[in-house]
Design an enzyme around this catalytic site. Structure first.
Site, short mmCIF file in Angstrom:
data_model
loop_
_atom_site.label_atom_id
_atom_site.label_comp_id
_atom_site.label_asym_id
_atom_site.label_seq_id
_atom_site.Cartn_x
_atom_site.Cartn_y
_atom_site.Cartn_z
N GLU A 180 -5.36 -11.97 -6.44
CA GLU A 180 -6.53 -11.63 -5.33
C GLU A 180 -7.52 -11.42 -5.74
O GLU A 180 -8.02 -10.07 -5.31
CB GLU A 180 -5.85 -11.00 -4.03
CG GLU A 180 -4.52 -11.57 -3.59
CD GLU A 180 -3.87 -10.95 -2.41
OE1 GLU A 180 -4.14 -9.78 -2.00
OE2 GLU A 180 -3.18 -11.58 -1.68
N GLU A 360 2.73 -15.75 -2.14
CA GLU A 360 3.08 -14.41 -1.10
C GLU A 360 2.85 -15.12 0.15
O GLU A 360 1.88 -16.07 0.64
CB GLU A 360 2.03 -13.41 -1.28
CG GLU A 360 2.07 -12.51 -2.26
CD GLU A 360 1.11 -11.37 -2.17
OE1 GLU A 360 0.55 -10.80 -1.25
OE2 GLU A 360 0.71 -10.92 -3.50
#
Ligand code: IFM
Length: 464
Positions: A180, A360
């Site tokens: 991320e 995720e």
């Protein structure tokens, strides 16, 4: 560990399990700072999160990752837990300051040995390791020298990647460079709500560029040293929907899409930054050197997508999700599984993507442990509906390789501290007792269904 009675959902699970191919990768995910604890142990250096947590008011409950889930000491029990779920993959991150305390200079063998034990322990239990190098815990000493805003950190990261690949690369399925980058850039350096707490958009955009450059250079270095693990990056992505159909809201949504998705996907797959975002940034655009964009676009073996919800964008200011009427998680994020299909199909159509993983997906809810059981039916519903969304993307032609639940267990949820519980395993932090929530039992039943079906798939070998 308490083991409540299994949840029997056989009938509801069969149709879902049948939508995934036999070789699909099923996992659970964690990250180092969120679970390990052992903050100053065995020669570990400080990370920017150790420092950030000391600042008053930045973590909702005033906590930090000093102990977290004490996974550094309980890793063996935790790997038993992972194996007991029936997953075939475990995604975790290496703490850079644990293995190279200053970010440069001497390596800490005790730290590397810990990850050797985790990797070998997973393999012994029949679970494949998926490693992430950078899940946000930059060594504090590198931050003191400028952190990700400084191009030197790019080269230190490549050294770090080479060192970890040399020790673990022969036994892990994949190495993810960064988890991320948008979060590290924007939340860490523009809004400053995450470590290192900088509030400067120009710095944030240089950080984003340096992260992406270090990703590309690391891939080249690992391939040059013969690393056999699959190599890629993990992005947090979401469709950005305008709050209304006005031109102003649509333009704002388009810009947010540029900043969240195209700012990372365009350089990775088109070796360029999106023109509209560059124009919007003006003088805050990053300094890019010759060859940087080609390096960022180094081909990858996989792309990881972290998906939790969509974004709703209003030109008037922040959108309050409570207005939408959709169910919300404890983070006040909308439950919006159709956004995952929309996102995956869009990536497939707009970019020449390698195989995709959902690395995720999960939800925080206010879980209660009662009588040895956590009845988290909303999490079961959330995960089930998102699996349906992945299956729908596959029907629409997207090449999906795997799905990983965030998270294996409740853990330190960054600025929210321990107040938000994302785990499918409940952690009582005072006693460090782990209890399988109903969602973990559901996931295990689902995986058994899938494995049973996979075993009954006839051989594809043509008969003579
Ligand atoms: O806990 C985080 C994780 O570290 C990165 N992705 C989002 C999760 C939930 O906020």
């Amino acid at each position: 560990m308490l083991n409540p009675a299994p949840v029997d959902l056989t009938d509801t699970l069969l149709p879902l399990a049948g939508q995934f191919p036999p070789d699909f990768v099923w996992g659970v995910a964690t990250s180092a700072y969120q679970i390990e604890g052992a903050a100053g142990e065995d020669g570990k250096g400080r990370s920017i999160w150790d420092s950030f947590c000391l600042l008053p008011g930045v973590i909702a409950d005033g906590s930090n990752g000093d102990l977290a889930c004490d996974h550094y000491h309980r890793w063996s029990e935790d790997l038993d837990l992972v194996a007991s779920l029936g997953v075939n993959a475990y995604r975790f991150s290496v703490s850079w300051p644990r293995v190279r305390p200053s970010g440069s200079g001497a390596w800490n063998n005790k730290g590397v040995d810990f990850y050797e034990r985790v990797v070998d322990g997973l393999l012994e239990r029949g679970v494949t390791p998926y490693v992430t190098l950078n899940h946000w815990d930059l060594p504090q000493e590198l931050q003191a020298r400028g952190g990700w805003a400084d191009r030197e950190t790019v080269y230190r990261f490549v050294e770090y990647a080479r060192g970890i690949a040399a020790r673990l690369g022969d036994r892990v399925a994949s190495i993810t460079t960064h988890n991320e980058p948008w979060v590290m850039s924007v939340l860490g350096h523009e809004t400053g709500i995450f470590a290192p707490g900088v509030k400067d958009r120009a710095v944030a955009m240089q950080v984003a560029h340096n992260l992406m450059l270090s990703h590309g250079l690391a891939l080249q270095a690992l391939r040059a040293q013969g690393c056999k693990a699959g190599l890629g990056i993990v992005l947090n992505l979401a469709p950005m929907h305008p709050a209304t159909d006005t031109a102003a809201d649509r333009a704002s949504a388009q810009l947010e899409d540029g900043r969240l998705l195209r700012w990372y996907m365009d350089p990775l797959f088109k070796a360029t930054y999106p023109a509209d975002v560059l124009a919007h940034l003006g003088a805050d655009a990053p300094r890019v050197q010759a060859g940087d964009m080609a390096a960022i676009a180094t081909p990858m073996d996989f792309l990881g997508v972290n998906y939790y919800s969509r974004g709703v964008v209003s030109a008037a200011g922040p959108w309050d999700t409570k207005q939408s009427g959709l169910p919300l998680t404890d983070m006040d994020w909308e439950v919006y599984p159709e956004g995952l299909t929309e996102l995956l199909v869009r990536l497939h159509h707009d970019y020449p993507v390698p195989p995709l993983f959902v690395t995720e997906n999960g939800a925080a809810f206010k879980d209660q442990l009662s009588g040895g059981r956590v009845a988290d039916e909303r999490r079961i519903d959330y995960i089930g509906r998102h699996l349906e969304a992945v299956a729908e993307a596959m029907r629409q032609g997207v090449s999906m390789k795997g799905y990983m639940v965030w998270s294996l267990m409740d853990n330190f949820e960054w600025a929210s501290g321990f107040e938000k519980r994302f785990g499918i395993v409940y952690v009582d932090y005072a006693s460090q007792t782990r209890t399988l929530k109903d969602s973990a039992l559901w996931y295990r039943s689902f995986l058994r269904q899938h494995q049973g079906m996979a075993r009954s798939v006839p051989s594809s070998k043509p008969s003579s």
